[in-house]
Design a protein around this motif. Structure first.
Motif, PDB file in Angstrom:
ATOM      1  N   ASP A  56      -2.974 -17.081  10.775  1.00 46.06           N
ATOM      2  CA  ASP A  56      -1.655 -17.532  10.336  1.00 46.06           C
ATOM      3  C   ASP A  56      -1.559 -17.703   8.814  1.00 46.06           C
ATOM      4  N   ASP A  57      -2.598 -17.317   8.071  1.00 47.35           N
ATOM      5  CA  ASP A  57      -2.537 -17.395   6.610  1.00 47.35           C
ATOM      6  C   ASP A  57      -1.562 -16.356   6.061  1.00 47.35           C
ATOM      7  N   LEU A  58      -0.962 -16.668   4.926  1.00 52.42           N
ATOM      8  CA  LEU A  58      -0.024 -15.762   4.266  1.00 52.42           C
ATOM      9  C   LEU A  58      -0.433 -15.553   2.816  1.00 52.42           C
ATOM     10  N   VAL A  59      -0.294 -14.318   2.347  1.00 53.39           N
ATOM     11  CA  VAL A  59      -0.508 -13.974   0.946  1.00 53.39           C
ATOM     12  C   VAL A  59       0.821 -13.485   0.385  1.00 53.39           C
ATOM     13  N   ARG A  60       1.156 -13.900  -0.846  1.00 53.91           N
ATOM     14  CA  ARG A  60       2.448 -13.573  -1.442  1.00 53.91           C
ATOM     15  C   ARG A  60       2.292 -12.539  -2.568  1.00 53.91           C
ATOM     16  N   PHE A  61       3.241 -11.614  -2.603  1.00 60.14           N
ATOM     17  CA  PHE A  61       3.330 -10.707  -3.739  1.00 60.14           C
ATOM     18  C   PHE A  61       4.779 -10.245  -3.865  1.00 60.14           C
ATOM     19  N   HIS A  62       5.099  -9.721  -5.023  1.00 62.13           N
ATOM     20  CA  HIS A  62       6.446  -9.229  -5.269  1.00 62.13           C
ATOM     21  C   HIS A  62       6.531  -7.765  -4.830  1.00 62.13           C
ATOM     22  N   PRO A  63       7.340  -7.450  -3.831  1.00 68.46           N
ATOM     23  CA  PRO A  63       7.398  -6.063  -3.367  1.00 68.46           C
ATOM     24  C   PRO A  63       7.871  -5.089  -4.436  1.00 68.46           C
ATOM     25  N   PHE A  64       8.761  -5.542  -5.333  1.00 72.01           N
ATOM     26  CA  PHE A  64       9.206  -4.627  -6.388  1.00 72.01           C
ATOM     27  C   PHE A  64       8.039  -4.240  -7.292  1.00 72.01           C
ATOM     28  N   VAL A 117       4.863  -4.004  -6.391  1.00 69.23           N
ATOM     29  CA  VAL A 117       4.064  -3.013  -5.659  1.00 69.23           C
ATOM     30  C   VAL A 117       4.759  -1.654  -5.696  1.00 69.23           C
ATOM     31  N   PHE A 118       6.077  -1.647  -5.502  1.00 68.49           N
ATOM     32  CA  PHE A 118       6.880  -0.429  -5.522  1.00 68.49           C
ATOM     33  C   PHE A 118       6.865   0.236  -6.901  1.00 68.49           C
ATOM     34  N   ARG A 119       7.138  -0.567  -7.916  1.00 68.16           N
ATOM     35  CA  ARG A 119       7.269  -0.026  -9.268  1.00 68.16           C
ATOM     36  C   ARG A 119       5.951   0.513  -9.802  1.00 68.16           C
ATOM     37  N   ARG A 120       4.878  -0.180  -9.547  1.00 72.59           N
ATOM     38  CA  ARG A 120       3.585   0.231 -10.091  1.00 72.59           C
ATOM     39  C   ARG A 120       2.746   1.023  -9.091  1.00 72.59           C
ATOM     40  N   GLU A 121       3.324   1.314  -7.926  1.00 72.32           N
ATOM     41  CA  GLU A 121       2.678   2.128  -6.895  1.00 72.32           C
ATOM     42  C   GLU A 121       1.283   1.591  -6.551  1.00 72.32           C
ATOM     43  N   ILE A 122       1.264   0.316  -6.169  1.00 70.69           N
ATOM     44  CA  ILE A 122       0.024  -0.343  -5.762  1.00 70.69           C
ATOM     45  C   ILE A 122      -0.243  -0.053  -4.286  1.00 70.69           C
ATOM     46  N   THR A 123      -1.453   0.255  -3.949  1.00 72.26           N
ATOM     47  CA  THR A 123      -1.875   0.448  -2.558  1.00 72.26           C
ATOM     48  C   THR A 123      -2.593  -0.803  -2.073  1.00 72.26           C
ATOM     49  N   ILE A 124      -2.249  -1.267  -0.879  1.00 75.33           N
ATOM     50  CA  ILE A 124      -2.926  -2.412  -0.268  1.00 75.33           C
ATOM     51  C   ILE A 124      -3.624  -1.939   0.996  1.00 75.33           C
ATOM     52  N   ARG A 125      -4.921  -2.142   1.061  1.00 76.95           N
ATOM     53  CA  ARG A 125      -5.723  -1.687   2.197  1.00 76.95           C
ATOM     54  C   ARG A 125      -6.464  -2.866   2.826  1.00 76.95           C
ATOM     55  N   GLY A 126      -6.880  -2.673   4.061  1.00 78.73           N
ATOM     56  CA  GLY A 126      -7.704  -3.650   4.748  1.00 78.73           C
ATOM     57  C   GLY A 126      -9.035  -3.043   5.135  1.00 78.73           C
ATOM     58  N   SER A 127     -10.036  -3.883   5.359  1.00 77.73           N
ATOM     59  CA  SER A 127     -11.350  -3.433   5.822  1.00 77.73           C
ATOM     60  C   SER A 127     -11.828  -4.426   6.871  1.00 77.73           C
ATOM     61  N   PHE A 128     -11.882  -3.969   8.127  1.00 78.89           N
ATOM     62  CA  PHE A 128     -12.232  -4.872   9.224  1.00 78.89           C
ATOM     63  C   PHE A 128     -13.628  -4.551   9.738  1.00 78.89           C
ATOM     64  N   ALA A 129     -13.747  -3.976  10.911  1.00 75.95           N
ATOM     65  CA  ALA A 129     -15.043  -3.773  11.553  1.00 75.95           C
ATOM     66  C   ALA A 129     -15.561  -2.361  11.290  1.00 75.95           C
ATOM     67  N   GLU A 130     -16.806  -2.276  10.834  1.00 72.02           N
ATOM     68  CA  GLU A 130     -17.413  -0.956  10.717  1.00 72.02           C
ATOM     69  C   GLU A 130     -17.862  -0.492  12.105  1.00 72.02           C
ATOM     70  N   MET A 131     -17.898   0.800  12.281  1.00 71.07           N
ATOM     71  CA  MET A 131     -18.411   1.383  13.517  1.00 71.07           C
ATOM     72  C   MET A 131     -19.503   2.416  13.263  1.00 71.07           C
ATOM     73  N   THR A 132     -19.423   3.088  12.127  1.00 72.87           N
ATOM     74  CA  THR A 132     -20.319   4.217  11.884  1.00 72.87           C
ATOM     75  C   THR A 132     -21.031   4.126  10.531  1.00 72.87           C
ATOM     76  N   SER A 133     -21.101   2.939   9.954  1.00 71.64           N
ATOM     77  CA  SER A 133     -21.652   2.792   8.602  1.00 71.64           C
ATOM     78  C   SER A 133     -23.065   2.217   8.583  1.00 71.64           C
ATOM     79  N   PHE A 134     -23.650   1.961   9.750  1.00 74.07           N
ATOM     80  CA  PHE A 134     -24.932   1.259   9.784  1.00 74.07           C
ATOM     81  C   PHE A 134     -26.065   2.076   9.162  1.00 74.07           C
ATOM     82  N   GLY A 135     -26.146   3.347   9.533  1.00 69.76           N
ATOM     83  CA  GLY A 135     -27.220   4.171   8.993  1.00 69.76           C
ATOM     84  C   GLY A 135     -27.154   4.281   7.486  1.00 69.76           C
TER      85      GLY A 135
END
Length: 341
Positions: free
Chosen positions: A267-275, A277-295
């Motif tokens: 239920d946590d929230l993070v705030r940013f200005h959408p304009f 992100v739009f104007r400067r073409e910022i990419t927001i990505r997530g990284s959750f569970a790896e499946m194939t990175s162990f080796g």
């Protein structure tokens, strides 16, 4: 055998449970060390999809104690670790090759019995040899695999600058991988000087000490410390703090990327200005569970691309599991805490 056993959120005991036997296709592991991480604190609270009753723990190193029928990849006494993430192979995401988005994912130590125990079993396809690695390095195989997946998710251009917000163990692992992945400079920021000193000892280019709850001052300080004075090509949130998450977009250069890597509450929230992100073409990505990175993670540890010197600061027995959790939660001298059954 002895194990940490939860009946429900915050309700646990160290108790005797049956020692598991290796079924066909399985390996039984005598546990040597298990890392305690921030996810375990979330599971203690009943968060992160925890399913009870449960034996927690997902960062394991041990030795092969018993081989099930038809297992030929390992020998008795071999040091091993386990990929704790299991995909179903049948849902639409798995069938499309998007294993990390599996609809029925199982995780050792979260919704499937884990490793805070004297022995554990796992399918041999999830077991990886950690032979030859020091135990204090091998116990980082799982968090390094998560960091490796974070690097893959970031998709950073070679030559860019990176800021990792958070000097915890996984933040330092990811910072090293970003550096070896082609970044021109990597900065680690956090409030703890001794963790920042550890980061410098591991080869991080620059460290910046910031306040815990002064976002405006932190933005000014980190912008001033950036190579071009206008932020970083990649900004990684590696603390799980929404207050830290709030400053990520303002610290990102035009066309840059924010990676949400730390575990927050649902239920946590993070705030940013959408304009912005739009104007400067910022990419927001997530990284959750790896499946194939162990080796790849184990290879990085073997090759010295990722080092763990000085990160382990505290060790506890299974009987002192409660103290281990409290140390991780509130002891300012704690970096990596491990359980030694």
């Amino acid at each position: 055998m002895k194990a940490v056993s939860y009946e429900g959120p915050k309700t646990w005991s160290v108790t005797d449970v049956p020692t598991p036997e290796a079924a066909p296709g399985q390996v039984r592991i005598k546990v040597d060390q298990v890392g305690v991480c921030g996810t375990d604190l979330h599971i203690h609270e009943g968060e992160f999809g925890a399913v009870f009753p449960l034996i927690p723990g997902h960062e394991v190193v041990g030795v092969v104690d018993q081989l099930g029928d038809d297992v030929t990849r390992f020998r008795l006494g071999e040091q091993v670790t386990v990929n704790p993430n299991v995909y179903c192979g049948q849902c639409p995401y798995c069938l499309a090759g998007r294993l990390g988005q599996c609809e029925s994912m199982l995780g050792f130590g979260s919704n499937f019995p884990g490793f805070f125990a004297e022995y554990a079993v796992a399918d041999h396809t999830l077991v990886f040899s950690a032979e030859g690695l020091d135990k204090d390095t091998a116990v980082f195989c799982e968090p390094t695999s998560c960091a490796m997946h974070g690097l893959e998710s970031l998709q950073m251009r070679p030559g860019g600058s990176a800021l990792v917000l958070g000097a915890g163990p996984t933040g330092l692992l990811l910072a090293q991988l970003i550096a070896s992945g082609g970044a021109s400079s990597v900065t680690v920021a956090g409030p703890s000087q001794f963790k920042l000193d550890t980061a410098r000892g591991l080869g991080v280019d620059r460290t910046v000490r910031i306040a815990r709850d002064d976002p405006d001052a932190n933005i000014a300080t980190l912008l001033a410390a950036s190579p071009h004075g206008d932020g970083y090509d990649a900004v990684v949130e590696a603390t799980g703090s929404p207050v830290v998450g709030d400053i990520c977009v303002p610290l990102t250069r035009r066309g840059g990327t924010v990676l949400i890597y730390g575990v927050t509450r649902a239920d946590d929230l993070v705030r940013f200005h959408p304009f912005d992100v739009f104007r400067r073409e910022i990419t927001i990505r997530g990284s959750f569970a790896e499946m194939t990175s162990f080796g790849a993670a184990i290879d990085a540890l073997r090759g010295g691309r990722v080092r763990t010197d000085g990160i382990v600061t505290h060790r506890f027995s299974l009987d002192d599991y409660g103290q281990a959790l409290e140390t991780l939660r509130s002891d300012p001298t704690a970096h990596k805490v491990v359980i030694v059954p």
